[in-house]
Design an enzyme around this catalytic site. Structure first.
Site, PDB file in Angstrom:
ATOM      1  N   VAL A 136       0.866  -1.191   0.000  1.00 53.55           N
ATOM      2  CA  VAL A 136       0.000   0.000   0.000  1.00 53.55           C
ATOM      3  C   VAL A 136       0.893   1.228   0.000  1.00 53.55           C
ATOM      4  CG1 VAL A 136      -2.019   1.103   1.039  1.00 53.55           C
ATOM      5  CG2 VAL A 136      -1.569  -1.311   1.482  1.00 53.55           C
ATOM      6  N   ARG A 154      -7.366   2.896  -4.124  1.00 58.44           N
ATOM      7  CA  ARG A 154      -8.333   2.968  -3.006  1.00 58.44           C
ATOM      8  C   ARG A 154      -8.991   4.336  -3.015  1.00 58.44           C
ATOM      9  NH1 ARG A 154      -7.320   1.418   3.386  1.00 58.44           N
ATOM     10  NH2 ARG A 154      -5.722   3.050   3.311  1.00 58.44           N
ATOM     11  N   ARG A 208      12.998   8.614 -11.516  1.00 62.83           N
ATOM     12  CA  ARG A 208      12.344   7.305 -11.387  1.00 62.83           C
ATOM     13  C   ARG A 208      11.142   7.246 -12.327  1.00 62.83           C
ATOM     14  NH1 ARG A 208      11.590   5.820  -5.332  1.00 62.83           N
ATOM     15  NH2 ARG A 208      13.733   5.072  -5.549  1.00 62.83           N
ATOM     16  N   ASP A 257      -1.295   5.970  10.253  1.00 61.98           N
ATOM     17  CA  ASP A 257      -2.159   6.588   9.260  1.00 61.98           C
ATOM     18  C   ASP A 257      -3.459   6.950   9.969  1.00 61.98           C
ATOM     19  OD1 ASP A 257      -3.590   4.249   9.467  1.00 61.98           O
ATOM     20  OD2 ASP A 257      -3.780   3.935   7.324  1.00 61.98           O
ATOM     21  N   GLU A 315     -13.807  -3.550   7.534  1.00 62.41           N
ATOM     22  CA  GLU A 315     -13.116  -2.809   8.586  1.00 62.41           C
ATOM     23  C   GLU A 315     -14.061  -2.001   9.470  1.00 62.41           C
ATOM     24  OE1 GLU A 315     -10.183  -0.251   6.761  1.00 62.41           O
ATOM     25  OE2 GLU A 315     -11.620   0.706   5.442  1.00 62.41           O
ATOM     26  N   GLY A 329      -9.256  -4.999   7.367  1.00 62.67           N
ATOM     27  CA  GLY A 329      -8.563  -3.788   7.817  1.00 62.67           C
ATOM     28  C   GLY A 329      -8.742  -3.705   9.324  1.00 62.67           C
ATOM     29  N   PHE A 330      -7.873  -4.457  10.034  1.00 61.19           N
ATOM     30  CA  PHE A 330      -8.104  -4.592  11.488  1.00 61.19           C
ATOM     31  C   PHE A 330      -7.832  -3.285  12.232  1.00 61.19           C
ATOM     32  CE2 PHE A 330      -3.814  -4.579  13.158  1.00 61.19           C
ATOM     33  CZ  PHE A 330      -3.047  -4.919  12.040  1.00 61.19           C
ATOM     34  N   LEU A 331      -7.147  -2.354  11.574  1.00 64.56           N
ATOM     35  CA  LEU A 331      -6.836  -1.105  12.287  1.00 64.56           C
ATOM     36  C   LEU A 331      -8.100  -0.242  12.391  1.00 64.56           C
ATOM     37  CD1 LEU A 331      -3.318  -0.680  10.720  1.00 64.56           C
ATOM     38  CD2 LEU A 331      -3.817  -1.197  13.099  1.00 64.56           C
ATOM     39  N   ASP A 332      -8.702   0.072  11.249  1.00 58.77           N
ATOM     40  CA  ASP A 332      -9.980   0.784  11.325  1.00 58.77           C
ATOM     41  C   ASP A 332     -10.987   0.001  12.161  1.00 58.77           C
ATOM     42  OD1 ASP A 332     -10.515   3.329  10.088  1.00 58.77           O
ATOM     43  OD2 ASP A 332      -9.676   2.453   8.276  1.00 58.77           O
TER      44      ASP A 332
HETATM   45  C1  LIG Z   1      -4.644   1.073   7.989  1.00 58.06           C
HETATM   46  C2  LIG Z   1      -4.264   1.317   6.599  1.00 58.06           C
HETATM   47  O1  LIG Z   1      -5.032   1.860   5.854  1.00 58.06           O
HETATM   48  S1  LIG Z   1      -2.711   0.848   6.131  1.00 58.06           S
HETATM   49  C3  LIG Z   1      -2.526   1.542   4.535  1.00 58.06           C
HETATM   50  C4  LIG Z   1      -1.923   2.867   4.566  1.00 58.06           C
HETATM   51  N1  LIG Z   1      -0.521   2.782   4.867  1.00 58.06           N
HETATM   52  C5  LIG Z   1       0.389   2.864   3.905  1.00 58.06           C
HETATM   53  O2  LIG Z   1       0.074   3.067   2.758  1.00 58.06           O
HETATM   54  C6  LIG Z   1       1.827   2.691   4.324  1.00 58.06           C
HETATM   55  C7  LIG Z   1       2.730   3.176   3.262  1.00 58.06           C
HETATM   56  N2  LIG Z   1       4.051   3.312   3.806  1.00 58.06           N
HETATM   57  C8  LIG Z   1       4.645   4.506   3.914  1.00 58.06           C
HETATM   58  O3  LIG Z   1       4.080   5.532   3.579  1.00 58.06           O
HETATM   59  C9  LIG Z   1       6.032   4.535   4.455  1.00 58.06           C
HETATM   60  O4  LIG Z   1       6.608   3.276   4.397  1.00 58.06           O
HETATM   61  C10 LIG Z   1       6.150   5.043   5.927  1.00 58.06           C
HETATM   62  C11 LIG Z   1       5.552   6.430   6.014  1.00 58.06           C
HETATM   63  C12 LIG Z   1       5.450   4.111   6.866  1.00 58.06           C
HETATM   64  C13 LIG Z   1       7.638   5.099   6.264  1.00 58.06           C
HETATM   65  O5  LIG Z   1       8.221   5.958   5.337  1.00 58.06           O
HETATM   66  P1  LIG Z   1       9.745   6.441   5.498  1.00 58.06           P
HETATM   67  O6  LIG Z   1       9.976   6.837   6.907  1.00 58.06           O
HETATM   68  O7  LIG Z   1      10.031   7.435   4.425  1.00 58.06           O
HETATM   69  O8  LIG Z   1      10.488   5.069   5.194  1.00 58.06           O
HETATM   70  P2  LIG Z   1      12.008   4.755   5.059  1.00 58.06           P
HETATM   71  O9  LIG Z   1      12.841   5.991   5.258  1.00 58.06           O
HETATM   72  O10 LIG Z   1      12.293   3.575   5.893  1.00 58.06           O
HETATM   73  O11 LIG Z   1      12.104   4.312   3.518  1.00 58.06           O
HETATM   74  C14 LIG Z   1      12.005   5.198   2.487  1.00 58.06           C
HETATM   75  C15 LIG Z   1      12.269   4.440   1.210  1.00 58.06           C
HETATM   76  O12 LIG Z   1      11.354   3.368   1.095  1.00 58.06           O
HETATM   77  C16 LIG Z   1      10.456   3.590   0.042  1.00 58.06           C
HETATM   78  N3  LIG Z   1       9.114   3.307   0.548  1.00 58.06           N
HETATM   79  C17 LIG Z   1       8.686   3.304   1.832  1.00 58.06           C
HETATM   80  N4  LIG Z   1       7.407   2.959   1.854  1.00 58.06           N
HETATM   81  C18 LIG Z   1       7.025   2.730   0.597  1.00 58.06           C
HETATM   82  C19 LIG Z   1       5.815   2.309   0.022  1.00 58.06           C
HETATM   83  N5  LIG Z   1       4.732   2.050   0.739  1.00 58.06           N
HETATM   84  N6  LIG Z   1       5.793   2.150  -1.309  1.00 58.06           N
HETATM   85  C20 LIG Z   1       6.872   2.393  -2.062  1.00 58.06           C
HETATM   86  N7  LIG Z   1       8.041   2.788  -1.572  1.00 58.06           N
HETATM   87  C21 LIG Z   1       8.102   2.959  -0.241  1.00 58.06           C
HETATM   88  C22 LIG Z   1      10.609   5.014  -0.369  1.00 58.06           C
HETATM   89  O13 LIG Z   1      10.378   5.229  -1.746  1.00 58.06           O
HETATM   90  C23 LIG Z   1      12.027   5.304   0.000  1.00 58.06           C
HETATM   91  O14 LIG Z   1      12.885   4.819  -0.990  1.00 58.06           O
HETATM   92  P3  LIG Z   1      13.592   5.830  -2.044  1.00 58.06           P
HETATM   93  O15 LIG Z   1      14.482   6.699  -1.237  1.00 58.06           O
HETATM   94  O16 LIG Z   1      14.325   4.948  -2.975  1.00 58.06           O
HETATM   95  O17 LIG Z   1      12.481   6.573  -2.711  1.00 58.06           O
HETATM   96  O1  LIG Z   2      -7.292  -0.049   5.965  1.00 56.57           O
HETATM   97  C1  LIG Z   2      -6.803  -0.820   6.738  1.00 56.57           C
HETATM   98  C2  LIG Z   2      -7.068  -0.835   8.131  1.00 56.57           C
HETATM   99  O2  LIG Z   2      -6.508  -1.689   8.845  1.00 56.57           O
HETATM  100  O3  LIG Z   2      -7.854   0.005   8.564  1.00 56.57           O
HETATM  101 MG   LIG Z   3      -8.719   1.191   6.945  1.00 60.78          MG
END
Ligand SMILES: CC(=O)SCCNC(=O)CCNC(=O)[C@H](O)C(C)(C)COP(=O)(O)OP(=O)(O)OC[C@H]1O[C@@H](n2cnc3c(N)ncnc32)[C@H](O)[C@@H]1OP(=O)(O)O
Ligand SMILES: O=CC(=O)O
Ligand SMILES: [Mg+2]
Length: 728
Positions: free
Chosen positions: A117, A338, A311, A629, A430, A455-458
């Site tokens: 995600v 989403r 990129r 999040d 969720e 989606g266990f968090l929500d």
């Molecule tokens: C309950 C829910 O709804 S869950 C769904 C929502 N959550 C998500 O989408 C989580 C997505 N993840 C993220 O946004 C990030 O991983 C975070 C915010 C958790 C951490 O981010 P950062 O602190 O920047 O991570 P970190 O410094 O360890 O790593 C950064 C590197 O990993 C990459 N990266 C980290 N997360 C992701 C991701 N989800 N997708 C793609 N690349 C990612 C970055 O592109 C970066 O690499 P780059 O320098 O080559 O561009």
């Molecule tokens: O969207 C995911 C959740 O765990 O909430």
């Molecule tokens: Mg959710």
């Protein structure tokens, strides 16, 4: 102030109007006149029903609050359950049926593998996610805590061969487990070659072969000296990459430089909980990246390690098969988008009464229009091979809301000139009303459902809010082992299996929210597969590569087959409310819970409100970076609200905690020149006030959602920043 253009009876923010007309509509098969007229039709047909569904949530919630207030002393399960049936919260049982979804890509219907995600408005990350279909196992092991830094194996600045040797050894263990040799180990291999259509491994003057020769699928280079071997196990591919000139390959007796894993099979490009999009300008930021992904031309230039990097999306991967033909595998993750849920409205479009339109309706129309380019072949890099558009729909409560989405999707198909059921739906399980009535929910979308996902968090946030009046909740970390949650997870799989999802749709499980604890993930996350999920969420490409290892160990389709015999009705267990039987927490434990929640809330909210960052890694009180999040914020804020409501803590204590933790968070962000410290002026810090509102007004928030406060406060912070900029 947002500028609007009057289009028919709608007012459309100029920034959105320009974007759609100049960037999205060309080559989409729709004229500007048609599109805006169709959007107006859609809004006039759907906005009021959308509103009614939200009012129905409120009405049910009030009844549940009242029931708990009236039944405090005397909670009788049978009467609680019949009350929920009477008010329609628990829906009538549904006859057995099977879904009939067609034209679902193999990545969803057939392949079990990780689901990544990513916030779609972050182009750098979104591109990285799309490209995370393939990930280096050597890099994932070397760069994470899977390999400990003890005994001379620290990461350091230069390549550390002690650590490197451990990486190589682990990767070769993986090869021995997954593609074992008839004799000996991949560790002893001195050369790989392909002879008579099979793999030959040379070692100590002898040769051996794969135990299961069918696992070798294709290669690159000359058969006698291949540079890549493509292997397949449990439906997932990986490459053994060989290059005797490469710095790592040089050190390996068989010249192996890496093992490249097929990793993020699917990715969710998120417009929802990991994104802060509060107005027309932000929505355009979200939509334009989705457009770039669907047209295959998204690019981002940034500086990394002192170098400028551009990129873009990866090309497909082409190989030579054992019979000498050419074969191609996708170079990119199959993308879902989403959309937001039914709750919020957005000022990007105003209806004929000047009211903001439901954001979910807007998302559905615009993200589908954008994805139509993929179906029309307007991208050099195709997403779907089956002509489908995959939309994840979050936060629906019960089957009526799912039916509404189904109707909305069908109408959007008509208005955009798409065939019926082109728009597939991923149903987030969720909210409590959806978990309890999941079968009825799936039935409403039985021709278009492409996944269900816990989606266990929500879901945890909704659990706490729904039963706010029932009593004080157990501690946050105890939720995972509680009866309701375990039963909800099981019930989701049971329902998915009995509705015939395998082969047509995913049964998915939730996020690993500790992006830095990869060793723990590697130990634990196979549990989701053993519980019957054929995909589960990961927060990063590295996590996807490591999580892929689990799918090689666990054959999910065999697990799903074996689970079919033990399907049971778990509704009563799901209804078990996680209130603390005894409230014998020490003062220290209460304070620790508050400190942890407050730190998470503030650390996340400050970046959301002041900087528009919707997903962050925030350290908890043990200094473990947690993915935060809006869903994790919903949990933390509702937990504090609940304890406050039941007198486990006082308002003064919570305020003192928030103030103390604001100083901690300020310190954590001290290196950021753009950061506005909260502790300097609590009263005037928009972020601090937002955090206070989330906990002190938490009981009033619809379903405990954080969006209404976050959006309002973000708009306030934006206005404040623009006033400051103007006065400079
Ligand atoms: C309950 C829910 O709804 S869950 C769904 C929502 N959550 C998500 O989408 C989580 C997505 N993840 C993220 O946004 C990030 O991983 C975070 C915010 C958790 C951490 O981010 P950062 O602190 O920047 O991570 P970190 O410094 O360890 O790593 C950064 C590197 O990993 C990459 N990266 C980290 N997360 C992701 C991701 N989800 N997708 C793609 N690349 C990612 C970055 O592109 C970066 O690499 P780059 O320098 O080559 O561009
Ligand atoms: O969207 C995911 C959740 O765990 O909430
Ligand atoms: Mg959710």
């Amino acid at each position: 102030m947002t500028d609007y253009v009057k289009v028919g009876n709608l007012k459309v923010a100029s920034v959105l109007y320009q974007f759609i007309n100049t960037k999205v509509l060309p080559e989409s098969g729709l004229t500007s006149e048609e599109f805006w007229a169709n959007l107006e039709t859609l809004i006039s047909e759907f906005a009021s029903e959308n509103k009614e569904l939200i009012e129905r949530r409120h009405e049910l919630q009030q009844k549940i609050h009242n029931w708990h207030k009236e039944n405090k002393e005397n909670v009788d399960f049978a009467s609680y359950k019949s009350f929920l049936q009477e008010i329609g919260y628990l829906e009538p049982k549904v006859e057995d049926f099977e879904i009939t979804t067609e034209n679902v890509d193999a990545e969803i219907a057939l392949q079990a593998g990780p689901q990544l995600v990513v916030p779609v408005n972050n182009a750098r990350y979104a591109l990285n996610a799309a490209n995370a279909r393939w990930g280096s196992l050597y890099d994932a092991l070397y760069g994470t805590d899977v390999i400990s830094e003890d005994n001379g194996a620290e990461k350091g600045k230069e390549y550390n061969p002690v650590r490197g040797d451990q990486v190589i050894s682990m990767a070769k263990d993986f090869l021995d487990d997954t593609v074992p040799l008839k004799e000996g180990s991949h560790k002893d291999a001195e050369k790989y070659s392909i002879e008579n259509g099979g793999l030959v491994v040379h070692s100590k003057g002898k040769t051996t072969e794969l135990k299961d020769s069918s696992k070798l699928v294709a290669y690159h280079g000359h058969p006698e000296d291949p540079s890549t071997l493509l292997l397949k196990n449990n439906g997932l591919h990986f490459e053994i990459q060989i290059d005797r000139e490469h710095p790592i390959g040089k050190t390996d007796q068989a010249g192996v430089k890496d093992v490249l894993m097929e990793a993020a099979i699917t990715t969710i490009m998120d417009c929802e909980d990991s994104v802060a999009a509060v107005d027309a300008e932000d929505k355009v930021g979200v939509y334009q990246n989705w457009l770039g992904l669907m047209r295959g031309n998204l690019e981002e230039t940034f500086s990394k390690g002192g170098k400028s990097v551009t990129r873009s999306l990866h090309e497909d991967r082409t190989y030579t098969t054992l019979s000498g033909d050419s074969m191609t595998l996708s170079g990119r993750s199959l993308m879902f988008v989403r959309n937001v849920g039914h709750l919020m409205t957005n000022n990007a479009v105003l209806d004929s009464n000047g009211e903001e339109v439901p954001e979910g309706i807007l998302d559905c129309m615009i993200t589908s229009l954008i994805a139509k380019h993929d179906l029309l072949g307007n991208s050099k890099l195709n997403n779907t091979a089956k002509g489908s558009i995959y939309i994840v729909k979050p936060k629906m409560h019960g089957s009526k809301e799912v039916a509404f989405s189904n109707k909305l999707f069908a109408r959007v198909e008509d208005l955009l000139g798409l065939k019926r059921n082109t728009l597939k739906i991923g149903v987030m399980d969720e909210e409590r009303r959806t978990s309890l009535n999941l079968k009825a929910c799936i039935k409403e979308v039985k021709e278009r459902v492409a996944f269900i996902n816990t989606g266990f968090l929500d879901r945890t946030g909704d659990e706490m809010h729904t039963s706010m009046e029932a009593g004080p909740m157990i501690r946050k970390n105890d939720m995972k082992s509680s009866t309701w949650l375990q039963s909800y997870e099981k019930s989701n799989v049971n329902t998915g299996l009995s509705c015939g999802l395998p082969g047509r749709a995913q049964i998915g499980k939730g996020m690993w929210a500790m992006p830095d604890l990869m060793a723990d993930m590697l130990k634990q996350k196979d549990g989701q597969l053993k519980a019957g999920a054929n995909t589960a969420w990961v927060p990063s490409p590295t996590a996807a590569t490591l999580h892929a290892l689990h799918y090689h160990k666990v054959n999910v389709s065999e697990v799903q087959q074996s689970l079919r015999s033990s399907i049971e009705d778990l509704q009563d267990q799901i209804l078990e409310i996680p209130i603390a039987k005894e409230q014998n927490w020490s003062k220290e434990e209460v304070q620790q819970e508050l400190d942890n929640n407050a730190q998470g809330i503030l650390g996340y909210v400050v970046r959301w409100v002041e900087h528009g960052v919707g997903c962050s890694k925030v350290p908890d009180i043990n200094n473990v970076g947690l993915m935060e999040d809006r869903a994790t914020l919903r949990i933390s804020s509702q937990h504090v609200t609940n304890w406050l409501h039941h007198g486990i803590c006082t308002e003064e204590q919570v305020l003192e905690t928030l103030k103390r933790m604001a100083k901690v968070v300020d310190k954590q962000n001290a290196d950021d020149p753009e950061y506005l410290p909260m502790a300097r002026d609590y009263e005037n810090s928009v972020a601090f006030q937002a955090a206070c509102e989330l906990v002190f007004k938490g009981s009033e928030q619809p379903s405990g959602y954080t969006e209404p406060i976050l959006h309002r406060r973000r708009i306030e912070a934006k206005q404040k920043a623009s006033t400051v900029a103007q006065t400079k």
